[in-house]
Design a protein around this motif. Structure first.
Motif, PDB file in Angstrom:
ATOM      1  N   LEU A  43       1.173   9.842  -5.844  1.00 14.43           N
ATOM      2  CA  LEU A  43       0.838  11.096  -5.151  1.00 14.43           C
ATOM      3  C   LEU A  43       1.144  12.279  -6.075  1.00 14.43           C
ATOM      4  CD1 LEU A  43      -0.091  12.140  -2.375  1.00 14.43           C
ATOM      5  CD2 LEU A  43       2.286  12.352  -1.748  1.00 14.43           C
ATOM      6  N   PHE A  71      -4.051   6.969   4.349  1.00 14.44           N
ATOM      7  CA  PHE A  71      -3.044   7.760   3.632  1.00 14.44           C
ATOM      8  C   PHE A  71      -3.657   9.071   3.137  1.00 14.44           C
ATOM      9  CE2 PHE A  71      -0.625   9.038  -0.121  1.00 14.44           C
ATOM     10  CZ  PHE A  71       0.657   9.044   0.395  1.00 14.44           C
ATOM     11  N   LYS A  72      -4.925   8.991   2.690  1.00 16.29           N
ATOM     12  CA  LYS A  72      -5.612  10.206   2.221  1.00 16.29           C
ATOM     13  C   LYS A  72      -5.693  11.230   3.361  1.00 16.29           C
ATOM     14  CE  LYS A  72     -10.027  10.560   2.438  1.00 16.29           C
ATOM     15  NZ  LYS A  72     -11.473  10.290   2.290  1.00 16.29           N
ATOM     16  N   THR A 101      -2.344  12.835   4.195  1.00 13.38           N
ATOM     17  CA  THR A 101      -1.899  13.930   3.319  1.00 13.38           C
ATOM     18  C   THR A 101      -2.565  15.251   3.708  1.00 13.38           C
ATOM     19  OG1 THR A 101      -3.610  13.401   1.693  1.00 13.38           O
ATOM     20  CG2 THR A 101      -1.437  12.432   1.338  1.00 13.38           C
ATOM     21  N   ILE A 103      -6.204   4.323  -6.523  1.00 16.05           N
ATOM     22  CA  ILE A 103      -5.611   3.027  -6.150  1.00 16.05           C
ATOM     23  C   ILE A 103      -6.665   1.978  -6.457  1.00 16.05           C
ATOM     24  CG2 ILE A 103      -4.723   1.586  -4.265  1.00 16.05           C
ATOM     25  CD1 ILE A 103      -2.804   3.771  -4.657  1.00 16.05           C
ATOM     26  N   VAL A 106      -5.509   2.852   2.546  1.00 20.51           N
ATOM     27  CA  VAL A 106      -5.498   3.907   1.514  1.00 20.51           C
ATOM     28  C   VAL A 106      -6.229   5.146   2.040  1.00 20.51           C
ATOM     29  CG1 VAL A 106      -6.317   4.535  -0.789  1.00 20.51           C
ATOM     30  CG2 VAL A 106      -5.281   2.307  -0.423  1.00 20.51           C
ATOM     31  N   ASN A 107      -7.356   4.925   2.737  1.00 27.02           N
ATOM     32  CA  ASN A 107      -8.088   6.059   3.327  1.00 27.02           C
ATOM     33  C   ASN A 107      -7.267   6.747   4.404  1.00 27.02           C
ATOM     34  OD1 ASN A 107     -10.765   6.448   2.147  1.00 27.02           O
ATOM     35  ND2 ASN A 107     -11.073   4.322   2.700  1.00 27.02           N
ATOM     36  N   VAL A 158       0.834  -1.217   0.000  1.00 27.90           N
ATOM     37  CA  VAL A 158       0.000   0.000   0.000  1.00 27.90           C
ATOM     38  C   VAL A 158       0.858   1.252   0.000  1.00 27.90           C
ATOM     39  CG1 VAL A 158      -1.745   1.298   1.266  1.00 27.90           C
ATOM     40  CG2 VAL A 158      -1.883  -1.134   1.178  1.00 27.90           C
ATOM     41  N   SER A 159       1.895   1.265   0.843  1.00 28.86           N
ATOM     42  CA  SER A 159       2.730   2.471   0.950  1.00 28.86           C
ATOM     43  C   SER A 159       3.375   2.795  -0.395  1.00 28.86           C
ATOM     44  CB  SER A 159       3.816   2.276   2.014  1.00 28.86           C
ATOM     45  OG  SER A 159       3.224   1.916   3.226  1.00 28.86           O
ATOM     46  N   CYS A 167       0.609   4.059  -2.888  1.00 30.22           N
ATOM     47  CA  CYS A 167       0.107   5.413  -2.599  1.00 30.22           C
ATOM     48  C   CYS A 167       1.153   6.485  -2.919  1.00 30.22           C
ATOM     49  CB  CYS A 167      -0.300   5.528  -1.133  1.00 30.22           C
ATOM     50  SG  CYS A 167      -1.747   4.579  -0.719  1.00 30.22           S
ATOM     51  N   PHE A 209      -4.765  13.885  -2.941  1.00 29.96           N
ATOM     52  CA  PHE A 209      -4.655  12.465  -3.275  1.00 29.96           C
ATOM     53  C   PHE A 209      -6.067  11.905  -3.437  1.00 29.96           C
ATOM     54  CE2 PHE A 209      -4.813   8.114  -1.581  1.00 29.96           C
ATOM     55  CZ  PHE A 209      -3.903   7.487  -2.402  1.00 29.96           C
ATOM     56  N   VAL A 242      -8.484   8.687  -3.586  1.00 36.41           N
ATOM     57  CA  VAL A 242      -8.538   7.268  -3.188  1.00 36.41           C
ATOM     58  C   VAL A 242      -8.858   6.370  -4.382  1.00 36.41           C
ATOM     59  CG1 VAL A 242      -9.790   5.618  -1.723  1.00 36.41           C
ATOM     60  CG2 VAL A 242      -9.270   7.872  -0.867  1.00 36.41           C
TER      61      VAL A 242
END
Length: 546
Positions: free
Chosen positions: A191, A399-400, A403, A202, A396-397, A183-184, A187, A197, A199
């Motif tokens: 970016l 990460f959103k 950001t 992805i 992923v959420n 995932v990292s 994402c 970003f 979602v």
């Protein structure tokens, strides 16, 4: 003449036959609280990394085995109006943060359970609601002071991996490091330099077979399809995307053609063919190597595509067409015309690959301008892959949100116990009856470390006592429950890198208290008679998981 029977005075006289009404503490408030308590109890056992799975069979007999609260609530048709309010609060949390849905349900349930005890002591619902709102205000004031970690540079994969690990761990305990890596990388690779970003960029493609460790990230898009023609590989390809079928164009208006001789018939049919050939030749002359169509590719068109060495791919979904156009930077054309250079997309490699017994078409973009990444998940069963997808979706959420706001709080129940400690001290300073509600709010927060411990097979009360003891000192603010220990023991979350998203806790507290106070303020339930006839049919394709 029929004898009219007079109705009893009161609400029943006012409403149609069959309407029901519940009012007062016993009938309305306690009834609502007990329904919500039962619902929260169900969700509580699914909380945390060692949470139990639930087997859900929904209205269309589809089976789910998951511990993800969002999915459980979506697939259970919750009928009770008060429990529905908690489900709505949880759905709002899902829309706002994308994670922490179970947090809302468990906290709202615990708050209502505490409220029931206060109501039995004779404190009114209004005083309890006021106390809860005061406690929430104070909790949101304390929350920023508890931030223990901040991510400044979210392009640094190692920094991102540190904070996403906890959210994956709560769904897939034991697989977190491998999934975190996937995932990292996905994402960070897409970016954008400026802007937010998305979602949706992805994508997740689930392919049956092999094991989880064979999963990979593809820069670009992957489709479970086969190509239409004979060409199966294109490199450094220019791509044209049509949303219409690639075939002989049907005319807009109907007309009658009068043919008097065989020569006229020959020239008429060859005219259609030559027109199609000239269109495809013009597309090939523009430098195009791959044609993507939103409709069927006709036999004659396929013959000419093969003749000019063009690869043909058909995608049935208009959403996939849009995503692919974004991925390769092309414009979707509504009819077959010769594309200009600006309308063409570019992809480093378009090829057919076989994973297990599934054939896929991969659009790979290795360059920096790749806008979409696809995580290809492998697994033995559909249920397993669905669960992995939910864990990745949460990450992923996360990460959103990262950001937008890179602040993180201590995980493993440390934040909740620290809030409880400070709120208990705050309750002692209040003069009115609110102080009882604030104290109960603090007690309700203990439910999280308790649930983590009980789901791991450890006595929850022992853990809560140990955590309170640690949090009494200034240095113990980041002490949480050690989930990997055999006995009840604590761990420093900063050293163990167990972090919870600040946004998830902030909104979770707000929504849970909002739902709990709304339910407490209900003193009457009036239900009209249900409309007769069959239930309305669901719209096609509304099942989220299909």
């Amino acid at each position: 003449m029929a004898l009219s029977v007079p109705k009893a005075p009161g609400v029943s006289q006012m409403l149609k036959d069959g309407a029901r009404m519940y009012s007062g503490l016993e009938e309305a408030v306690y009834r609502n609280i007990s329904a919500c308590k039962e619902f929260a109890q169900t969700m509580r056992s699914a909380y945390g990394p060692n949470g139990m799975n639930k087997m859900i069979i929904n209205h269309i007999e589809k089976q789910f085995v998951t511990s993800d609260a969002g999915t459980i609530m979506r697939e259970l048709d919750v009928e009770h109006p008060a429990a529905k309010l908690i489900v709505m609060a949880s759905q709002m949390q899902d829309a706002e943060v994308g994670d922490g849905t179970n947090f809302v349900v468990v906290l709202a349930g615990a708050l209502l359970e505490s409220a029931e005890e206060l109501l039995r002591l004779g404190i009114t619902t209004a005083e309890i609601s006021d106390g809860y709102e005061k406690a929430l205000e104070k909790a949101l004031e304390i929350l920023p002071t508890l931030v223990s970690h901040k991510v400044e540079d979210f392009r640094n994969v190692e920094k991102v991996k540190e904070v996403l690990r906890t959210s994956i761990m709560s769904k897939q305990y034991g697989q977190e490091d491998f999934l975190n890596d996937l995932v990292s990388k996905a994402c960070v690779s897409i970016l954008p330099d400026e802007g937010t970003f998305n979602v949706d960029n992805i994508r997740i493609c689930k392919i049956l077979g092999s094991g989880l460790t064979k999963s990979e990230v593809v820069r670009g898009m992957v489709f479970k399809r086969f190509v239409e023609g004979d060409i199966t590989f294109a490199e450094k390809a220019k791509i044209v995307i049509f949303s219409c079928p690639v075939d002989i164009i049907q005319t807009e208006t109907k007309g009658t053609v009068l043919i008097k001789s065989a020569d006229e018939l020959m020239s008429f049919s060859s005219g259609e063919e030559s027109l199609l050939e000239s269109q495809i030749k013009a597309i090939a002359d523009a430098g195009v190597k791959v044609v993507v169509s939103g409709g069927k590719v006709g036999d004659m068109a396929l013959h000419f595509l093969n003749k000019y060495g063009l690869m043909a791919v058909r995608l049935n979904s208009k959403f996939d067409l849009r995503r692919l156009s974004r991925s390769v930077n092309a414009t979707v054309l509504p009819r077959i015309t010769t594309p200009s250079q600006e309308e063409l997309g570019y992809c480093d490699k378009v090829c057919i690959e076989e994973l297990g017994d599934t054939t896929i078409v991969a659009f790979r973009n290795e360059g920096k301008d790749s806008r979409i990444a696809t995580v290809v998940i492998r697994g033995a069963t559909d249920n397993f892959m669905d669960d992995i997808e939910r864990a990745l979706d949460d990450a992923v959420n996360n990460f959103k949100c990262l950001t937008r706001d890179g602040r993180y709080l201590p995980g493993a129940g440390a934040t909740e116990i620290e809030l409880a400690t400070q709120l208990s001290a705050y309750a002692d300073t209040l003069p009115g009856l609110d102080q009882y509600a604030v104290r109960k709010f603090a007690n309700a927060l203990e439910v999280f470390p308790k649930a983590l411990a009980e789901n791991s097979g450890i006595n929850g009360t022992d853990i809560v006592n140990q955590l309170y003891l640690a949090h009494n000192s200034e240095a113990g603010k980041t002490i949480g429950f050690d989930i990997e220990a055999e006995k009840a023991s604590t761990i420093d979350t900063s050293k163990a890198k167990l972090f919870d998203l600040y946004q998830a806790k902030f909104w979770g507290l707000k929504y849970a208290v909002g739902a709990a106070t709304t339910i407490l303020k209900v003193d009457q339930i009036i239900m009209a008679k249900r409309a007769g006839g069959p239930k309305p049919r669901q719209a096609a394709g509304s099942d989220d998981e299909s």
